[in-house]
Write an enzyme that holds these catalytic residues in place. Structure first.
Site, short mmCIF file in Angstrom:
data_model
loop_
_atom_site.label_atom_id
_atom_site.label_comp_id
_atom_site.label_asym_id
_atom_site.label_seq_id
_atom_site.Cartn_x
_atom_site.Cartn_y
_atom_site.Cartn_z
N ARG A 131 0.80 -1.23 0.00
CA ARG A 131 0.00 0.00 0.00
C ARG A 131 0.84 1.28 0.00
O ARG A 131 0.32 2.37 -0.21
CB ARG A 131 -0.97 -0.01 1.20
CG ARG A 131 -2.19 -0.87 0.95
CD ARG A 131 -3.04 -1.02 2.17
NE ARG A 131 -2.44 -1.95 3.12
CZ ARG A 131 -2.92 -2.17 4.35
NH1 ARG A 131 -3.97 -1.50 4.78
NH2 ARG A 131 -2.32 -3.03 5.15
N ASN A 140 36.59 27.89 -4.93
CA ASN A 140 37.68 26.95 -4.70
C ASN A 140 37.46 25.61 -5.40
O ASN A 140 38.06 24.61 -5.06
CB ASN A 140 37.91 26.76 -3.20
CG ASN A 140 36.60 26.53 -2.46
OD1 ASN A 140 35.59 26.19 -3.07
ND2 ASN A 140 36.62 26.70 -1.15
N ASN A 188 0.71 2.00 6.86
CA ASN A 188 0.45 1.19 5.68
C ASN A 188 0.59 1.97 4.39
O ASN A 188 0.89 1.42 3.35
CB ASN A 188 -0.96 0.59 5.74
CG ASN A 188 -1.09 -0.37 6.90
OD1 ASN A 188 -0.28 -1.28 7.04
ND2 ASN A 188 -2.07 -0.15 7.75
N LYS A 220 29.00 25.67 3.59
CA LYS A 220 29.14 24.22 3.44
C LYS A 220 30.51 23.81 3.95
O LYS A 220 31.51 24.42 3.56
CB LYS A 220 29.00 23.80 1.98
CG LYS A 220 28.88 22.30 1.82
CD LYS A 220 29.40 21.80 0.49
CE LYS A 220 30.89 21.60 0.52
NZ LYS A 220 31.45 21.19 -0.75
#
Ligand code: UD1
Ligand code: MG
Length: 378
Positions: free
Chosen positions: A16, A360, A222, A326
């Site tokens: 499901r 970079n 489900n 980052k």
């Protein structure tokens, strides 16, 4: 509980979900369903088994990454389908055995412990359902649990019963060992139902006790709609616990927090903030609309509308709007506006002016940018 082991049933196909991805690998609050279940299981016992079938190798590798000590079994689904069939190959150890399901990620360790904290031969989790459709009905006569009848096998009168089998059990090991081989598959689905253990135990004069539980904790996933409901409930729980332990949240309904995130000291999260992955945030303010992923933030303020991608470590730092970071290590830095600072280290007292980027990446390799102390980038 040293004398209690836990078995998690997760061999079902999960059709499901309408997905090629195995059901128990869908994530809630950042972690796969099966990992949430295992965390609670290991809070109860150090002897935990999982029964798999569909995509066994894939699920096994996710499990072993985090809980390498877990015992994995494969169900013989062709010959022994059903919840009792799932236990056929499992080594039954310990004095007591708790059986729970891989698709019930909201069941808590305390729920499982309650099932084991009595002298029953079989304790089963039961709730009074407003709408019991689909659940096994628990037949109780004069306070005595006599049997469980599945929806598909129930008579019209039995379908009126509101007492529903929540799907978790605690067995005395010797009782399960004795009864398991006696369970047959004479039912509408031709499956070996674990729920038949109750009737057989009763015929042998054994004690079957109902432990009443909260329906919400025992909801099974489900489909993708139920997944979203469960994730919302888990978010609510995570945020409630964090606020009670001192984290200030503005409009918490708009805030998303990963189940692995940790907070220390006095922190504030403003509206529409997402904290993703394993973050550690200490004495800091994360302002509106910011996204922080797998990073450490200490004595700093971030945002509004800033983005910290994985592996940042920032301390005593001010990050303003439209700044993307980052793998950046910043200590005592100010980056107030419109910058990209990636794969870099920036030292104390440095001011990063508007429009600065660390350039970079040469097209092949990513290099590291190092900016020292007290630098002024205008
Ligand atoms: C089961 C109970 C039902 C109860 C309900 C609660 C039985 C026969 N019925 O029904 O009384 O009200 O849970 O949610 O047990 N599984 C296997 N191998 C199988 C079949 C199932 O490992 O061959 C696993 C599934 O992956 C799932 C769990 O067992 O984690 C329960 O199976 P499911 O098919 O959801 O059972 P229900 O029909 O919901
Ligand atoms: Mg189910």
């Amino acid at each position: 509980m040293n004398d209690t082991s836990v078995i998690i049933l997760a061999a079902g196909l999960g059709t499901r979900m309408k997905s090629a991805r195995p059901k128990v690998l869908f994530e809630l609050c950042g972690e796969p369903m099966i990992i949430h279940v295992l965390k609670q299981a290991y809070a109860v016992s150090n002897d935990v088994s999982v029964v798999l079938y569909y995509e066994k190798e894939k699920i096994e590798s996710v499990i072993k990454d985090i809980f390498p000590q877990t015992k994995i079994y494969a169900q013989d689904l062709a010959n022994f389908p059903g919840t009792a069939g799932a236990l056929k190959n499992v080594e039954l150890s310990g004095k007591k055995i708790i059986v729970t399901c891989g698709d019930m990620p909201l069941v808590k360790a305390t729920d499982l412990m309650r099932l084991a904290a009595n002298d029953a031969d079989i304790a089963l989790s039961v709730f009074e359902a407003a709408d019991p459709y689909g659940y096994g009905r628990v037949i109780i006569n004069n306070g005595k649990v006599e049997a469980i009848v599945e929806q598909k096998d129930a008579t019209e009168t039995q379908k009126m019963i509101k007492s529903a089998n929540a799907g978790c059990y605690c067995f005395k090991s010797e009782v399960l060992r004795e009864i398991l081989p006696l369970i047959g598959n004479e039912n509408s689905q031709k499956e070996f139902y674990l729920t038949d253990a109750i009737k057989i135990a009763n015929e042998r004069g054994l004690k079957c006790w109902a432990v009443s539980v909260e329906e919400q904790n025992f909801m099974g996933i489900n489909d993708k709609f139920q997944l979203s409901i469960a994730e919302n409930l888990m978010q609510y729980e995570i945020k409630k616990n964090l606020m009670k332990s001192g984290v200030l949240m503005r409009l918490p309904n708009s805030v998303y927090i990963d189940s692995r995130a940790k907070f220390e000291g006095e922190c504030e999260l403003q509206e529409n903030v997402s904290i993703i992955g394993e973050c550690l945030i200490k004495n800091s303010v994360i302002k509106s609309g910011s996204v922080v992923e797998s990073s450490v933030i200490e004595d700093s303020d971030v945002g509004p509308l800033a983005r910290l991608r994985p592996k940042c470590e920032i301390k005593n730092t001010h990050i303003g709007n439209f700044v993307e970071l980052k793998a950046a290590r910043l200590n005592g830095v100010k980056a107030g506006h419109l910058s990209y600072l990636g794969d870099c280290e920036i030292g104390c007292g440095t001011n990063v002016g508007c429009g600065t980027i660390t350039c970079n990446y040469d097209g092949k390799a990513k290099h590291k940018t190092i900016i020292g102390k007290n630098v002024f980038i205008g």
